[in-house]
Enzyme design. Structure first.
Site, PDB file in Angstrom:
ATOM      1  N   SER A 142       0.868  -1.178   0.000  1.00 36.51           N
ATOM      2  CA  SER A 142       0.000   0.000   0.000  1.00 36.51           C
ATOM      3  C   SER A 142       0.907   1.230   0.000  1.00 36.51           C
ATOM      4  CB  SER A 142      -0.933  -0.005   1.214  1.00 36.51           C
ATOM      5  OG  SER A 142      -0.218  -0.208   2.408  1.00 36.51           O
ATOM      6  N   GLU A 149       1.310   5.517   0.778  1.00 37.27           N
ATOM      7  CA  GLU A 149       0.761   6.683   1.491  1.00 37.27           C
ATOM      8  C   GLU A 149       1.183   7.973   0.793  1.00 37.27           C
ATOM      9  OE1 GLU A 149       0.817   6.577   5.795  1.00 37.27           O
ATOM     10  OE2 GLU A 149       1.587   8.625   5.807  1.00 37.27           O
ATOM     11  N   ASP A 177      -1.379  14.725  16.765  1.00 38.25           N
ATOM     12  CA  ASP A 177      -0.449  15.362  17.711  1.00 38.25           C
ATOM     13  C   ASP A 177      -1.048  16.644  18.271  1.00 38.25           C
ATOM     14  OD1 ASP A 177       1.868  13.675  17.767  1.00 38.25           O
ATOM     15  OD2 ASP A 177       2.116  14.169  15.640  1.00 38.25           O
ATOM     16  N   PHE A 191      12.373  13.770  10.696  1.00 33.46           N
ATOM     17  CA  PHE A 191      11.145  12.978  10.919  1.00 33.46           C
ATOM     18  C   PHE A 191      11.364  12.021  12.094  1.00 33.46           C
ATOM     19  CE2 PHE A 191       9.688  12.885   6.184  1.00 33.46           C
ATOM     20  CZ  PHE A 191       9.147  14.145   6.334  1.00 33.46           C
ATOM     21  N   HIS A 219       3.681  -1.156   3.761  1.00 35.13           N
ATOM     22  CA  HIS A 219       3.079   0.151   3.513  1.00 35.13           C
ATOM     23  C   HIS A 219       4.234   1.121   3.257  1.00 35.13           C
ATOM     24  CE1 HIS A 219      -0.014   3.275   3.911  1.00 35.13           C
ATOM     25  NE2 HIS A 219       0.842   3.971   4.635  1.00 35.13           N
TER      26      HIS A 219
HETATM   27  P1  FAD Z   1      -2.422   6.558  19.764  1.00 38.67           P
HETATM   28  O1  FAD Z   1      -3.126   5.297  19.490  1.00 38.67           O
HETATM   29  O2  FAD Z   1      -3.230   7.708  20.229  1.00 38.67           O
HETATM   30  O3  FAD Z   1      -1.292   6.356  20.848  1.00 38.67           O
HETATM   31  C1  FAD Z   1      -0.252   5.395  20.733  1.00 38.67           C
HETATM   32  C2  FAD Z   1       0.194   5.056  22.145  1.00 38.67           C
HETATM   33  O4  FAD Z   1       0.680   6.232  22.789  1.00 38.67           O
HETATM   34  C3  FAD Z   1      -0.959   4.581  23.021  1.00 38.67           C
HETATM   35  O5  FAD Z   1      -1.098   3.191  22.935  1.00 38.67           O
HETATM   36  C4  FAD Z   1      -0.564   5.021  24.408  1.00 38.67           C
HETATM   37  O6  FAD Z   1       0.295   4.046  24.997  1.00 38.67           O
HETATM   38  C5  FAD Z   1       0.248   6.284  24.149  1.00 38.67           C
HETATM   39  N1  FAD Z   1      -0.552   7.480  24.372  1.00 38.67           N
HETATM   40  C6  FAD Z   1      -1.411   8.078  23.516  1.00 38.67           C
HETATM   41  N2  FAD Z   1      -1.945   9.160  24.083  1.00 38.67           N
HETATM   42  C7  FAD Z   1      -1.422   9.231  25.329  1.00 38.67           C
HETATM   43  C8  FAD Z   1      -1.572  10.135  26.394  1.00 38.67           C
HETATM   44  N3  FAD Z   1      -2.392  11.192  26.285  1.00 38.67           N
HETATM   45  N4  FAD Z   1      -0.867   9.910  27.541  1.00 38.67           N
HETATM   46  C9  FAD Z   1      -0.029   8.818  27.645  1.00 38.67           C
HETATM   47  N5  FAD Z   1       0.147   7.931  26.656  1.00 38.67           N
HETATM   48  C10 FAD Z   1      -0.533   8.136  25.518  1.00 38.67           C
HETATM   49  N6  FAD Z   1      -0.774  12.298  12.230  1.00 38.67           N
HETATM   50  C11 FAD Z   1      -1.550  13.199  11.584  1.00 38.67           C
HETATM   51  O7  FAD Z   1      -1.747  14.320  12.078  1.00 38.67           O
HETATM   52  N7  FAD Z   1      -2.147  12.900  10.384  1.00 38.67           N
HETATM   53  C12 FAD Z   1      -1.998  11.690   9.789  1.00 38.67           C
HETATM   54  O8  FAD Z   1      -2.536  11.454   8.711  1.00 38.67           O
HETATM   55  C13 FAD Z   1      -1.186  10.713  10.444  1.00 38.67           C
HETATM   56  N8  FAD Z   1      -1.017   9.480   9.902  1.00 38.67           N
HETATM   57  C14 FAD Z   1      -0.262   8.538  10.582  1.00 38.67           C
HETATM   58  C15 FAD Z   1      -0.142   7.259  10.031  1.00 38.67           C
HETATM   59  C16 FAD Z   1       0.613   6.273  10.682  1.00 38.67           C
HETATM   60  C17 FAD Z   1       0.725   4.913  10.066  1.00 38.67           C
HETATM   61  C18 FAD Z   1       1.289   6.603  11.894  1.00 38.67           C
HETATM   62  C19 FAD Z   1       2.152   5.565  12.573  1.00 38.67           C
HETATM   63  C20 FAD Z   1       1.166   7.870  12.447  1.00 38.67           C
HETATM   64  C21 FAD Z   1       0.382   8.856  11.808  1.00 38.67           C
HETATM   65  N9  FAD Z   1       0.209  10.133  12.349  1.00 38.67           N
HETATM   66  C22 FAD Z   1      -0.573  11.058  11.696  1.00 38.67           C
HETATM   67  C23 FAD Z   1       0.898  10.530  13.596  1.00 38.67           C
HETATM   68  C24 FAD Z   1       0.013  10.339  14.851  1.00 38.67           C
HETATM   69  O9  FAD Z   1      -1.110  11.194  14.777  1.00 38.67           O
HETATM   70  C25 FAD Z   1       0.854  10.688  16.089  1.00 38.67           C
HETATM   71  O10 FAD Z   1       1.894   9.777  16.254  1.00 38.67           O
HETATM   72  C26 FAD Z   1       0.081  10.874  17.402  1.00 38.67           C
HETATM   73  O11 FAD Z   1       0.995  11.391  18.376  1.00 38.67           O
HETATM   74  C27 FAD Z   1      -0.495   9.611  18.002  1.00 38.67           C
HETATM   75  O12 FAD Z   1      -1.676   9.242  17.427  1.00 38.67           O
HETATM   76  P2  FAD Z   1      -1.937   7.673  17.157  1.00 38.67           P
HETATM   77  O13 FAD Z   1      -3.362   7.483  16.861  1.00 38.67           O
HETATM   78  O14 FAD Z   1      -0.923   7.218  16.211  1.00 38.67           O
HETATM   79  O15 FAD Z   1      -1.537   6.959  18.513  1.00 38.67           O
END
Ligand code: FAD
Length: 304
Positions: free
Chosen positions: A21, A23, A115, A226, A276
């Site tokens: 895939s 991105e 973030d 990055f 990916h």
């Molecule tokens: P989450 O599932 O929220 O968190 C991962 C882990 O971090 C959790 O299991 C937990 O242990 C810990 N955690 C999360 N929140 C907390 C908290 N408040 N306190 C303590 N621990 C915590 N960002 C964008 O803006 N746009 C995108 O399109 C985008 N695409 C992405 C695609 C991929 C494949 C990846 C890997 C990252 C992407 N990101 C993107 C970045 C992502 O938004 C950030 O890394 C963000 O910080 C975490 O969101 P998440 O859903 O990845 O992780």
């Protein structure tokens, strides 16, 4: 490690040709849009499983992500996956984005927390009327549209905010329990990190595919920045390979293709069947790496 045991750990079936895939990020200008479409048209014949389009920090590309996804749906036979974050957004506005995607035919969302708008490293605070976590977002999408497939993120070096690996894996488990059926990893350069992470994930009873996210190093300085932001390590051996090539784009490209192809071929040898690619909206390296994996345009496939 034997190939069979690696396949058991990755949850993969025996096959020599991987699924891929790609991105992309939504273009900012007309020129970037033209260039993205050249890239999409070059990569499309490789028949990726899906192509995903990112959602800019804090939803800043909401409209551009939507229009890129809509154009992919309208002008290609590719299956698009729309990234979506819940940071700084009310539940109602996120639901509206999800409904719009569903309406135009999107059936795959990459659901993320996002973030903090004050910058990576700042303490995350969910919007008071928003989804409180990525798992919360996954559950909402699945509840609203059970026919939408949800992919989530995974972090082989753990997310920088995770207290420890156990907390990180608990977070992944919560997303799977909420309905996620695939995870894509943050990029990594040392395959052992991925396999160790996979052992932890499987030991926690998580069985969904954990698809390695591969970042071909188009630009070493950019990759380093990055990696710093993402909390991913950049090995010394990698820095050494790009040493002295700052002004030599041609050799850099050859080195980048060799490094990334080596990484994916080793992963494939150990039973990984899905990849990916973080394309950075460029085709050449990703096309070459896919070719080395045995993929050929228009479905013709060669064992690698
Ligand atoms: P989450 O599932 O929220 O968190 C991962 C882990 O971090 C959790 O299991 C937990 O242990 C810990 N955690 C999360 N929140 C907390 C908290 N408040 N306190 C303590 N621990 C915590 N960002 C964008 O803006 N746009 C995108 O399109 C985008 N695409 C992405 C695609 C991929 C494949 C990846 C890997 C990252 C992407 N990101 C993107 C970045 C992502 O938004 C950030 O890394 C963000 O910080 C975490 O969101 P998440 O859903 O990845 O992780």
């Amino acid at each position: 490690m034997s190939e069979t045991s690696a396949q058991a750990r990755t949850g993969s079936r025996a096959s020599r040709l991987p699924a891929i895939s790609f991105e992309f990020f939504p273009p900012k200008t007309e020129e970037m849009e033209r260039s993205l479409w050249e890239v999409i048209n070059r990569l499309a014949p490789l028949s990726p499983n899906f192509v995903s389009v990112t959602y800019g920090a804090g939803g800043s590309t909401r409209e551009r992500t939507h229009s890129t996804i809509t154009r992919i749906l309208g002008e290609t036979s590719l299956t698009p996956a729309a990234h979506l974050t819940c940071v700084d957004a009310t539940r109602a506005s996120v639901d509206e984005v999800v409904d719009r995607y569903h309406e135009v035919g999107v059936r795959h969302i990459v659901a993320l927390r996002g973030d903090p708008s004050s910058g990576i490293g700042a303490t995350y605070a969910a919007h008071p009327e928003g989804y409180q976590s990525s798992a919360d977002l996954v559950a909402a999408i699945r509840r609203r549209h059970p026919d939408i497939e949800v992919t989530v993120s995974a972090y082989p070096e753990k997310h920088p905010e995770s207290r420890d690996f156990d907390a990180d894996i608990d977070g992944l488990k919560a997303k799977v329990d909420a309905g996620a059926t695939r995870a894509i990893t943050q990029f990594f350069f040392d395959n052992d990190l991925y396999f160790r992470y996979l052992d932890r994930v499987r030991a926690a009873g998580i069985t969904i595919p954990i698809v390695p996210g591969i970042l071909p190093v188009q630009n070493f300085k950019q990759a380093r920045s990055f990696a710093q932001r993402a909390g991913a390590s950049l090995p010394d051996w990698l820095a050494a390979k790009f040493d002295g090539l700052d002004d030599d784009a041609e050799t850099r490209k050859l080195v980048a293709a060799t490094v990334a192809a080596g990484q994916v071929q080793k992963l494939a040898k150990h039973g990984v069947e899905n990849f990916h690619f973080y394309t950075m909206n460029r085709a050449d390296l990703v096309f070459a790496i896919s070719h080395l994996l045995g993929l050929r345009p228009n479905g013709a496939r060669k064992a690698a």
